[in-house]
Design an enzyme around this catalytic site. Sequence first.
Site, short mmCIF file in Angstrom:
data_model
loop_
_atom_site.label_atom_id
_atom_site.label_comp_id
_atom_site.label_asym_id
_atom_site.label_seq_id
_atom_site.Cartn_x
_atom_site.Cartn_y
_atom_site.Cartn_z
N ASP A 199 0.85 -1.18 0.00
CA ASP A 199 0.00 0.00 0.00
C ASP A 199 0.90 1.24 0.00
O ASP A 199 1.81 1.35 0.82
CB ASP A 199 -0.89 -0.02 1.25
CG ASP A 199 -2.29 0.46 0.98
OD1 ASP A 199 -2.41 1.55 0.38
OD2 ASP A 199 -3.26 -0.22 1.36
N ASP A 258 -3.17 4.67 -2.34
CA ASP A 258 -4.24 5.25 -1.55
C ASP A 258 -4.67 6.63 -2.09
O ASP A 258 -3.82 7.49 -2.31
CB ASP A 258 -3.72 5.41 -0.11
CG ASP A 258 -4.80 5.69 0.90
OD1 ASP A 258 -5.58 4.78 1.21
OD2 ASP A 258 -4.85 6.84 1.40
N GLU A 305 -6.31 4.00 -6.10
CA GLU A 305 -7.63 4.20 -5.48
C GLU A 305 -8.10 5.59 -5.86
O GLU A 305 -7.44 6.58 -5.52
CB GLU A 305 -7.54 4.06 -3.95
CG GLU A 305 -8.93 4.08 -3.32
CD GLU A 305 -8.95 4.48 -1.85
OE1 GLU A 305 -9.90 4.12 -1.15
OE2 GLU A 305 -8.02 5.21 -1.41
N HIS A 355 -11.35 -3.06 3.11
CA HIS A 355 -11.37 -2.73 4.53
C HIS A 355 -12.21 -1.49 4.84
O HIS A 355 -12.34 -1.11 6.01
CB HIS A 355 -9.94 -2.53 5.02
CG HIS A 355 -9.27 -1.38 4.32
ND1 HIS A 355 -8.93 -1.43 2.97
CD2 HIS A 355 -8.92 -0.15 4.75
CE1 HIS A 355 -8.40 -0.27 2.63
NE2 HIS A 355 -8.38 0.53 3.68
N ASP A 356 -12.73 -0.82 3.82
CA ASP A 356 -13.56 0.37 4.03
C ASP A 356 -15.04 0.10 3.77
O ASP A 356 -15.88 0.98 3.99
CB ASP A 356 -13.13 1.50 3.08
CG ASP A 356 -11.73 2.00 3.34
OD1 ASP A 356 -11.29 1.96 4.50
OD2 ASP A 356 -11.06 2.41 2.37
C1 NOJ Z 1 -8.44 5.18 1.82
C2 NOJ Z 1 -8.18 4.01 2.68
O1 NOJ Z 1 -8.64 2.85 2.06
C3 NOJ Z 1 -8.83 4.28 4.01
O2 NOJ Z 1 -8.84 3.15 4.84
C4 NOJ Z 1 -8.13 5.45 4.65
O3 NOJ Z 1 -8.80 5.80 5.83
C5 NOJ Z 1 -8.08 6.65 3.72
N1 NOJ Z 1 -7.78 6.32 2.36
C6 NOJ Z 1 -7.03 7.61 4.19
O4 NOJ Z 1 -5.74 7.08 4.00
#
Ligand code: NOJ
Length: 557
Positions: free
Chosen positions: A99, A200, A257, A329-330
């Site tokens: 990551d 990210d 992302e 994970h989100d």
């Molecule tokens: C996206 C990530 O997937 C998330 O978990 C994170 O809180 C935010 N970006 C900030 O890094």
Amino acid sequence: MEKRYWWKESVVYQIYPRSFMDSNGDGIGDLNGIISKLDYLQELGIDVVWLSPVYESPNDDNGYDISNYQAIMDEFGTMEDWERLLEEMHNRGIKLIMDLVVNHSSDEHAWFVESRKSKENKYRDYYIWRDGKDGKEPNNWSSFFSGSAWQFDEATEQYFLHLFSKKQPDLNWENPQLRKEVYDMMTWWLEKGIDGFRMDVINMISKEKGLPDAPSVPGEQYSSGHEFFMNGPRIHEFLQEMNKEVLSKYDILTVGETPGVSPEDAVLYTAEDRNEVNTLFQFEHMDLDSGNGKWDVKPLQLADLKWSLSRWQKGLENQGWNSLYWNNHDQPRIVSRFGNDKEYRNKSAKMLGTLLHMMKGTPYIYQGEEIGMTNVKFSDISAYKDIETINMYNEKLEAGVDKDVIMNSIYIKGRDNARTPMQWDDSEHSGFTTGTPWININPNYTEINVKQALEDKDSVFYYYKKLIHTRKSNDIIIYGSYDIWQEDHSQVFAYTRSFKEQTLFVACNFYGDTTTITIPDIFANEQRQILITNDDEEQLNGTKLTLKPYEAKVYLV
Ligand code: NOJ
């Protein structure tokens, strides 16, 4: 045919290390824990692991706030452990992507510690500092984690920008020296032998000059400001520079992302001749069940899902490359979200896997998805650990929203749904740890766990294994073109894939009652072969196919 690449033909498995496997009894997953489960991943058949951040971090946002990009978090182990992990993965033919979190660092990173000392500091300009305006923040942007995106710092009486928590100050990509430091750090990891990066919120690194106020939203103190930093003015320049300086020198997988992108934007990021990244995570299909306010929920309309996934399939055809995902994970767990986590958990988890894995793009599986793990309901907010969830709860409570209403949206949308520990077996703490887990285990671990799944030939696990294998044995699934079938059917999501002389037909019943669909003529003949299905019975009469609740059928001619 499109050019072949290993990353188009791979299936990726995401590990959220804090919740995967604990080897030393401190209740927190770690690198040695992951090593102990690599044979399990090999059995599943995945090709690549995306490892969420394992770097040194004060864990304000579980490692997405990095204080040293070139060190391993103590709780997770040592650099030697990490090197062994990479070696053990490579020994098994599994690749590793790390990551890359460089829209922001932690406020405890040495750069920020220096930066905040004085306006003259050499690192001042590594971050985004501004004077206040009329005794208030420099602009009205809100943080993704509630409140203003600006934090006042006493030492120099200026504000710094943080799109996420105030412990995640945004890096200033306008500064060439900062960019060079990031590229050097990336090269350092690539030289260690990793196979790529997941980047990210990478489409937020270029902010609009002048950081203008966003149009105000009635009843809200702050506005998102997304139009001023998502796909900002210099984003493609920065990514092309990164590609030239770093990425182009390696045979790797890069996935950005990128919230707030359209298929047209995605072509700009992923078209081969533009030399940026290989593929993206887009969010359109993850927003279809969202209302207007944060985590306001509305039921999914199947028609919207068809429209969205189809326009991404068509929009990138021969031009870019999709990533396929239901979970990370989100996001809440897909079987609870678009499936049925009660009576039809097994069946609907398989149906959802089928719909996604038969599409064009690189599929991602998030830990636990392969055994059909579900959302969780903790009755009290004190059991929740996610900063976004906690801040949202407090903000809404303060605004007078009813506690039950807030808890309900946390149950449906909260990020901790995906972060409860991996359910390995039915022993205490689900075999995840011998200590006290950092976050509670989902109480359904006694029924839903890896041990059970491996003992049951009919489990979601073996179905996912077969999906992966089926993809690998059929080029049509990787390279075939996509067309939606009977778009107006209210209950079935069906599509075809075409490649050379072959045609594939996929039909997925999204609901808990039986229905029928007319299939393309060619599939009514004897030559058809069932590639994969979650129900062995076939009810086909001419071109009329009957599908039981959550049934999925995939035919090849
Ligand atoms: C996206 C990530 O997937 C998330 O978990 C994170 O809180 C935010 N970006 C900030 O890094």
